[in-house]
Design a protein around this motif. Sequence first.
Motif, PDB file in Angstrom:
ATOM      1  N   VAL A 122      12.212  -0.485  27.143  1.00  0.00           N
ATOM      2  CA  VAL A 122      11.333   0.068  28.182  1.00  0.00           C
ATOM      3  C   VAL A 122       9.959   0.458  27.629  1.00  0.00           C
ATOM      4  N   ASN A 123       9.669   0.023  26.407  1.00  0.00           N
ATOM      5  CA  ASN A 123       8.357   0.237  25.786  1.00  0.00           C
ATOM      6  C   ASN A 123       8.014   1.721  25.644  1.00  0.00           C
ATOM      7  N   LEU A 124       9.003   2.519  25.232  1.00  0.00           N
ATOM      8  CA  LEU A 124       8.775   3.948  25.005  1.00  0.00           C
ATOM      9  C   LEU A 124       9.098   4.365  23.567  1.00  0.00           C
ATOM     10  N   TYR A 125       9.393   3.410  22.710  1.00  0.00           N
ATOM     11  CA  TYR A 125       9.818   3.775  21.352  1.00  0.00           C
ATOM     12  C   TYR A 125       8.719   4.519  20.594  1.00  0.00           C
ATOM     13  N   ASP A 126       7.481   4.121  20.783  1.00  0.00           N
ATOM     14  CA  ASP A 126       6.385   4.754  20.042  1.00  0.00           C
ATOM     15  C   ASP A 126       6.140   6.199  20.473  1.00  0.00           C
ATOM     16  N   LEU A 149      20.499   2.205  32.097  1.00  0.00           N
ATOM     17  CA  LEU A 149      21.030   1.041  31.393  1.00  0.00           C
ATOM     18  C   LEU A 149      22.058   1.394  30.321  1.00  0.00           C
ATOM     19  N   ILE A 150      22.237   2.677  30.061  1.00  0.00           N
ATOM     20  CA  ILE A 150      23.200   3.083  29.032  1.00  0.00           C
ATOM     21  C   ILE A 150      24.602   2.621  29.417  1.00  0.00           C
ATOM     22  N   GLY A 151      25.294   2.002  28.465  1.00  0.00           N
ATOM     23  CA  GLY A 151      26.663   1.557  28.709  1.00  0.00           C
ATOM     24  C   GLY A 151      26.783   0.178  29.315  1.00  0.00           C
ATOM     25  N   ASN A 152      25.689  -0.586  29.373  1.00  0.00           N
ATOM     26  CA  ASN A 152      25.711  -1.945  29.945  1.00  0.00           C
ATOM     27  C   ASN A 152      26.370  -1.982  31.317  1.00  0.00           C
ATOM     28  N   PRO A 153      25.790  -1.294  32.290  1.00  0.00           N
ATOM     29  CA  PRO A 153      26.406  -1.207  33.625  1.00  0.00           C
ATOM     30  C   PRO A 153      26.478  -2.560  34.322  1.00  0.00           C
ATOM     31  N   LYS A 154      27.484  -2.715  35.175  1.00  0.00           N
ATOM     32  CA  LYS A 154      27.639  -3.935  35.969  1.00  0.00           C
ATOM     33  C   LYS A 154      26.929  -3.830  37.306  1.00  0.00           C
ATOM     34  N   LEU A 155      26.644  -2.600  37.721  1.00  0.00           N
ATOM     35  CA  LEU A 155      25.927  -2.351  38.975  1.00  0.00           C
ATOM     36  C   LEU A 155      24.823  -1.345  38.699  1.00  0.00           C
ATOM     37  N   ILE A 156      23.590  -1.709  39.061  1.00  0.00           N
ATOM     38  CA  ILE A 156      22.448  -0.816  38.872  1.00  0.00           C
ATOM     39  C   ILE A 156      21.786  -0.594  40.229  1.00  0.00           C
ATOM     40  N   LEU A 176      10.198  -5.435  33.995  1.00  0.00           N
ATOM     41  CA  LEU A 176      11.407  -4.837  33.432  1.00  0.00           C
ATOM     42  C   LEU A 176      12.601  -5.045  34.355  1.00  0.00           C
ATOM     43  N   LEU A 177      12.423  -4.800  35.652  1.00  0.00           N
ATOM     44  CA  LEU A 177      13.517  -4.978  36.604  1.00  0.00           C
ATOM     45  C   LEU A 177      13.947  -6.441  36.685  1.00  0.00           C
ATOM     46  N   SER A 178      12.980  -7.343  36.638  1.00  0.00           N
ATOM     47  CA  SER A 178      13.290  -8.768  36.705  1.00  0.00           C
ATOM     48  C   SER A 178      14.158  -9.191  35.525  1.00  0.00           C
ATOM     49  N   GLU A 179      13.849  -8.677  34.351  1.00  0.00           N
ATOM     50  CA  GLU A 179      14.634  -8.994  33.154  1.00  0.00           C
ATOM     51  C   GLU A 179      16.047  -8.444  33.270  1.00  0.00           C
ATOM     52  N   ILE A 180      16.157  -7.216  33.767  1.00  0.00           N
ATOM     53  CA  ILE A 180      17.463  -6.582  33.906  1.00  0.00           C
ATOM     54  C   ILE A 180      18.339  -7.351  34.891  1.00  0.00           C
ATOM     55  N   GLY A 181      17.728  -7.847  35.963  1.00  0.00           N
ATOM     56  CA  GLY A 181      18.477  -8.479  37.038  1.00  0.00           C
ATOM     57  C   GLY A 181      19.058  -9.836  36.719  1.00  0.00           C
ATOM     58  N   GLU A 182      18.826 -10.342  35.520  1.00  0.00           N
ATOM     59  CA  GLU A 182      19.350 -11.658  35.164  1.00  0.00           C
ATOM     60  C   GLU A 182      20.855 -11.633  34.922  1.00  0.00           C
ATOM     61  N   ASN A 183      21.410 -10.487  34.528  1.00  0.00           N
ATOM     62  CA  ASN A 183      22.808 -10.448  34.084  1.00  0.00           C
ATOM     63  C   ASN A 183      23.672  -9.430  34.805  1.00  0.00           C
ATOM     64  N   THR A 184      23.176  -8.834  35.866  1.00  0.00           N
ATOM     65  CA  THR A 184      23.970  -7.808  36.547  1.00  0.00           C
ATOM     66  C   THR A 184      23.534  -7.724  38.002  1.00  0.00           C
ATOM     67  N   ILE A 185      24.227  -6.931  38.800  1.00  0.00           N
ATOM     68  CA  ILE A 185      23.815  -6.671  40.178  1.00  0.00           C
ATOM     69  C   ILE A 185      22.814  -5.518  40.154  1.00  0.00           C
ATOM     70  N   VAL A 186      21.621  -5.761  40.655  1.00  0.00           N
ATOM     71  CA  VAL A 186      20.605  -4.714  40.754  1.00  0.00           C
ATOM     72  C   VAL A 186      20.196  -4.584  42.208  1.00  0.00           C
TER      73      VAL A 186
END
Length: 295
Positions: A122-126, A149-156, A176-186
């Motif tokens: 999420v680009n907050l590491y710095d 996103l903690i725990g690799n949820p199946k539903l967001i 960010l949302l587009s990337e997340i939505g590739e592998n789960t239900i968002v």
Amino acid sequence: MQLVINNLSKTYPNGVHALKEVNLTIPNGMFGLLGPNGAGKSSLMRTLATLQEADSGSVFLDEMNVLEDKEGVRKILGYLPQEFGLYPKVSAETLLTHIAYLKGITSHREREETVKALLHKVNLYDVRKKNLGTFSGGMKQRFGIAQALIGNPKLIIVDEPTAGLDPTERNRFHNLLSEIGENTIVILSTHIVEDVSHLCNNMAIICKGEVLITGHPTQIIDAMQGKIWKKTVEKEELQHYIQEQKVISTTLFAGKSVIHVYLDEQPDASFIPVEADLEDVYFTVISDKTSVITL
């Protein structure tokens, strides 16, 4: 994986019928739930997130009964509510680590690696050592996604995630949302039409607790092509056109009103055709439930 909602209803003690036999089938990927404020979006999201009971109906995530197996749902759920509180004097890294522990990541090493990866994502590491009270609105929303996103949820579930963000933060959040939505239900609940048109492969429009239309945004828009007409009128003429035509929206421009009308055929030669977009679909669908939309 898919989420299947059947005949879901909810009435609050004050008599507000928030959900009226909602039926939706939501597949893997980004799903947009579009509707005006007070449409029932948050009521549906809160029900799916196990934060309130439904009066009737059923919800299944594959074989899991969402309404009955609340503990099971919470283990695979990521949730970013419309409003969420943060401890202003706690750093992003510290709070995310604490949330990871609460979500069941008890191994110190695994927790540390998870938090580091999410902060990078999420680009907050710095800024991980900075207190959350110093974060901008967009940074707080990105932190909200990290905890979801903690725990690799199946539903967001994300409820009005871009409201109040500036254009730069909205664009970053969209990516960010587009990337997340590739592998789960968002499920993206919003009143911002652009968010759905940019991000979602499937969508529904809800108003006053009822689902009015579902489908792929492009297919829904295509079905409306050739039926939207535009005309610029004087402000004092506006009410006349609202009474005489199916005006779905009005926009002020240079002191005049630009109206969009939904009709199978050209109203008259003074109207020009407009290429329909998702806003036109949205305004047309909800126009029977609400008054004419003024932009």
